[in-house]
Motif scaffolding. Sequence first.
Motif, mmCIF file in Angstrom:
data_model
loop_
_atom_site.group_PDB
_atom_site.id
_atom_site.type_symbol
_atom_site.label_atom_id
_atom_site.label_comp_id
_atom_site.label_asym_id
_atom_site.label_seq_id
_atom_site.Cartn_x
_atom_site.Cartn_y
_atom_site.Cartn_z
ATOM 1 N N ILE A 223 0.845 -1.203 0.000
ATOM 2 C CA ILE A 223 0.000 0.000 0.000
ATOM 3 C C ILE A 223 0.875 1.247 0.000
ATOM 4 C CG2 ILE A 223 -2.063 -0.960 1.133
ATOM 5 C CD1 ILE A 223 -1.118 0.285 3.754
ATOM 6 N N ASN A 224 0.275 2.354 -0.480
ATOM 7 C CA ASN A 224 0.958 3.646 -0.395
ATOM 8 C C ASN A 224 0.191 4.541 0.584
ATOM 9 O OD1 ASN A 224 -1.327 4.493 -1.757
ATOM 10 N ND2 ASN A 224 -0.307 4.650 -3.744
ATOM 11 N N SER A 225 0.673 5.770 0.765
ATOM 12 C CA SER A 225 0.072 6.639 1.777
ATOM 13 C C SER A 225 -1.388 6.955 1.457
ATOM 14 C CB SER A 225 0.879 7.932 1.916
ATOM 15 O OG SER A 225 1.028 8.548 0.657
ATOM 16 N N LYS A 226 -1.706 7.138 0.171
ATOM 17 C CA LYS A 226 -3.087 7.473 -0.214
ATOM 18 C C LYS A 226 -4.038 6.346 0.210
ATOM 19 C CE LYS A 226 -5.756 8.853 -4.311
ATOM 20 N NZ LYS A 226 -6.587 7.683 -4.558
ATOM 21 N N LYS A 227 -3.655 5.104 -0.133
ATOM 22 C CA LYS A 227 -4.494 3.947 0.177
ATOM 23 C C LYS A 227 -4.589 3.739 1.696
ATOM 24 C CE LYS A 227 -6.827 0.146 -0.664
ATOM 25 N NZ LYS A 227 -8.260 0.280 -0.960
ATOM 26 N N ALA A 228 -3.459 3.917 2.386
ATOM 27 C CA ALA A 228 -3.446 3.713 3.837
ATOM 28 C C ALA A 228 -4.371 4.712 4.526
ATOM 29 C CB ALA A 228 -2.028 3.852 4.379
ATOM 30 N N ASN A 229 -4.319 5.970 4.101
ATOM 31 C CA ASN A 229 -5.187 6.985 4.717
ATOM 32 C C ASN A 229 -6.659 6.712 4.439
ATOM 33 O OD1 ASN A 229 -3.301 8.645 6.122
ATOM 34 N ND2 ASN A 229 -2.591 9.431 4.164
ATOM 35 N N GLU A 230 -6.945 6.184 3.246
ATOM 36 C CA GLU A 230 -8.332 5.791 2.919
ATOM 37 C C GLU A 230 -8.805 4.705 3.885
ATOM 38 O OE1 GLU A 230 -8.619 4.474 -1.150
ATOM 39 O OE2 GLU A 230 -8.090 6.446 -1.941
ATOM 40 N N LEU A 231 -7.938 3.709 4.130
ATOM 41 C CA LEU A 231 -8.302 2.593 5.019
ATOM 42 C C LEU A 231 -8.483 3.064 6.462
ATOM 43 C CD1 LEU A 231 -5.955 -0.210 3.605
ATOM 44 C CD2 LEU A 231 -8.422 -0.036 3.310
ATOM 45 N N LYS A 246 0.853 5.025 10.698
ATOM 46 C CA LYS A 246 1.246 6.438 10.517
ATOM 47 C C LYS A 246 2.762 6.600 10.673
ATOM 48 C CE LYS A 246 -2.976 8.935 11.060
ATOM 49 N NZ LYS A 246 -3.848 9.849 11.796
ATOM 50 N N ASN A 247 3.340 5.850 11.608
ATOM 51 C CA ASN A 247 4.793 5.877 11.769
ATOM 52 C C ASN A 247 5.473 5.330 10.513
ATOM 53 O OD1 ASN A 247 7.339 6.048 13.433
ATOM 54 N ND2 ASN A 247 7.296 3.855 13.127
ATOM 55 N N CYS A 248 4.942 4.235 9.948
ATOM 56 C CA CYS A 248 5.494 3.638 8.716
ATOM 57 C C CYS A 248 5.450 4.634 7.567
ATOM 58 C CB CYS A 248 4.708 2.389 8.316
ATOM 59 S SG CYS A 248 4.888 1.002 9.441
ATOM 60 N N LEU A 249 4.324 5.349 7.421
ATOM 61 C CA LEU A 249 4.169 6.323 6.335
ATOM 62 C C LEU A 249 5.153 7.480 6.502
ATOM 63 C CD1 LEU A 249 0.263 6.449 6.118
ATOM 64 C CD2 LEU A 249 1.811 5.365 4.477
ATOM 65 N N ASP A 250 5.349 7.910 7.751
ATOM 66 C CA ASP A 250 6.302 8.988 8.028
ATOM 67 C C ASP A 250 7.710 8.565 7.614
ATOM 68 O OD1 ASP A 250 7.205 11.500 9.266
ATOM 69 O OD2 ASP A 250 8.091 10.193 10.779
ATOM 70 N N VAL A 251 8.067 7.320 7.956
ATOM 71 C CA VAL A 251 9.397 6.795 7.614
ATOM 72 C C VAL A 251 9.553 6.701 6.091
ATOM 73 C CG1 VAL A 251 10.903 4.769 7.807
ATOM 74 C CG2 VAL A 251 9.613 5.542 9.793
ATOM 75 N N ALA A 252 8.520 6.160 5.419
ATOM 76 C CA ALA A 252 8.589 5.970 3.963
ATOM 77 C C ALA A 252 8.635 7.302 3.209
ATOM 78 C CB ALA A 252 7.394 5.142 3.486
ATOM 79 N N SER A 253 8.141 8.375 3.836
ATOM 80 C CA SER A 253 8.165 9.677 3.145
ATOM 81 C C SER A 253 9.403 10.495 3.511
ATOM 82 C CB SER A 253 6.898 10.476 3.470
ATOM 83 O OG SER A 253 6.860 10.761 4.843
ATOM 84 N N ASN A 254 10.300 9.890 4.298
ATOM 85 C CA ASN A 254 11.510 10.605 4.719
ATOM 86 C C ASN A 254 12.799 9.875 4.329
ATOM 87 O OD1 ASN A 254 11.068 13.213 6.303
ATOM 88 N ND2 ASN A 254 9.490 11.880 7.151
ATOM 89 N N GLY A 255 12.820 9.359 3.108
ATOM 90 C CA GLY A 255 14.081 8.840 2.567
ATOM 91 C C GLY A 255 14.328 7.356 2.720
ATOM 92 N N VAL A 256 13.384 6.633 3.366
ATOM 93 C CA VAL A 256 13.537 5.171 3.485
ATOM 94 C C VAL A 256 12.713 4.543 2.359
ATOM 95 C CG1 VAL A 256 13.109 3.156 4.961
ATOM 96 C CG2 VAL A 256 13.881 5.315 5.974
ATOM 97 N N LYS A 257 13.355 3.656 1.568
ATOM 98 C CA LYS A 257 12.680 3.180 0.346
ATOM 99 C C LYS A 257 11.360 2.478 0.615
ATOM 100 C CE LYS A 257 16.370 3.190 -2.997
ATOM 101 N NZ LYS A 257 17.681 3.093 -2.395
ATOM 102 N N ALA A 258 11.304 1.683 1.665
ATOM 103 C CA ALA A 258 10.037 1.005 1.996
ATOM 104 C C ALA A 258 10.084 0.474 3.426
ATOM 105 C CB ALA A 258 9.761 -0.145 1.030
ATOM 106 N N VAL A 259 8.894 0.355 4.000
ATOM 107 C CA VAL A 259 8.731 -0.238 5.328
ATOM 108 C C VAL A 259 7.886 -1.488 5.136
ATOM 109 C CG1 VAL A 259 7.886 0.156 7.666
ATOM 110 C CG2 VAL A 259 8.700 2.089 6.308
ATOM 111 N N VAL A 260 8.241 -2.555 5.828
ATOM 112 C CA VAL A 260 7.480 -3.801 5.689
ATOM 113 C C VAL A 260 7.045 -4.286 7.065
ATOM 114 C CG1 VAL A 260 7.433 -6.087 4.646
ATOM 115 C CG2 VAL A 260 9.060 -4.415 3.797
ATOM 116 N N ILE A 261 5.749 -4.570 7.195
ATOM 117 C CA ILE A 261 5.242 -5.193 8.430
ATOM 118 C C ILE A 261 5.146 -6.686 8.151
ATOM 119 C CG2 ILE A 261 3.285 -5.386 10.006
ATOM 120 C CD1 ILE A 261 2.633 -2.474 9.415
#
Length: 286
Positions: A223-231, A246-261
Motif C-alpha cells: 500500500i501507499n500513503s493514499k491507500k493507507a489513509n483511505e483505510l 502512521k509511523n510507517c508512512l512517516d518513515v517511507a516519506s523521509n528517505g527510506v525506500k520502503a517499510v514492511v510489516i
Amino acid sequence: MSSLKEEELISILPKDGPTVEEVKKYLEKYNDEFIIIKCGGSVLVDSKLFKIFIEDVVVLNKLGFNPIIVHGGGKRINSKLSEVKSNFINGLRVTDKDTIDIVEDVLIEFNKEIVEALNELACKAKRITSKENCIITVVQENKDLEFVGTPTEINKEFLTETIKSNEVPVVAPLGLDKDNQTFNINADTAAGSIAIELKARRLMIISDVEGVLDSEKKLIPEINSKKANELIDQEVISGGMIPKIKNCLDVASNGVKAVVIIDGRKNHSLLFELLSDKGSGTLIRE
C-alpha cells in the motif's frame, strides 16, 4: 556480497528458508544498504521464534548485509508492571519515576540477552542502551505521560562505526535528554528515527500480525500513503494499528525506500521477505 560462491551460500542459508537461486537475485539489491529490524511481540518471548529470529539476523550478517536491531519489550514490561499500579491517559501508560526504572531494567536485560544470543552464533553484536553507548537524544513527548520521549537526534556515526567493525548494533528503545535523564521511547518510533537518519533501504517491523488487512481480513501485499489513509478513514485500519501505520508512512516519506510489516510467527519470515519473491507481509511505500 556478490563474491559469495554457491557452496558458501548453501552453508549459510537455512534448509527451510529461501533457496540459493532466489537469494542470488537479491544479493546485489541490498549491497552496502542498512536494514533496520524492529522486533517485538511473541518473537521476543517465545523461545522457538526468538531462536529463528536470531539465526536469521546471523544469516543476513554472513551475507554481508548491515542489519540493525531495535527491540521492544512490551510483553515482558507489561508482566513486570502488573506488580505495580499504572495510570493510563488515552490508552497510553503514564511512565512515572518508578515505572521508568522498571522499564529501563527490563529493556537492558532484554538487550543483553539478544547480544549474547548473537555472540553464541559467532556474530559480534554491540549493546546500545541508556547505560551503554546511548545513541538517542530525546525531549519529553508529553508532560502528562512523564518519562516518555521523542527522539530529536540519532548518533549516526556510532552506528556506522559499529557496522564497519562488522558488529550488529542492538538498540533498546531508551533515550537520554540534555540532563541525562532516561526516557522510554515507543520502539516503532525509535526504529523509524534510526531508519530515517541512516536513509535505510528497509525498515522491517516484525510483529504478531500478518500485515495490513483489508475489510475482508485478507492481507494487502503493498500500500501507499493514499491507500493507507483511505483505510484509516474507512476504519479498516483501526486501534493500535493506526499509530503503527502512521509511523510507517512517516518513515517511507523521509528517505527510506520502503517499510514492511511482517509476521514474526512465520518460519524465517524475515529472510523470505528480504531474499525471495515469497514475502508474506505488507510493503508500505510513500
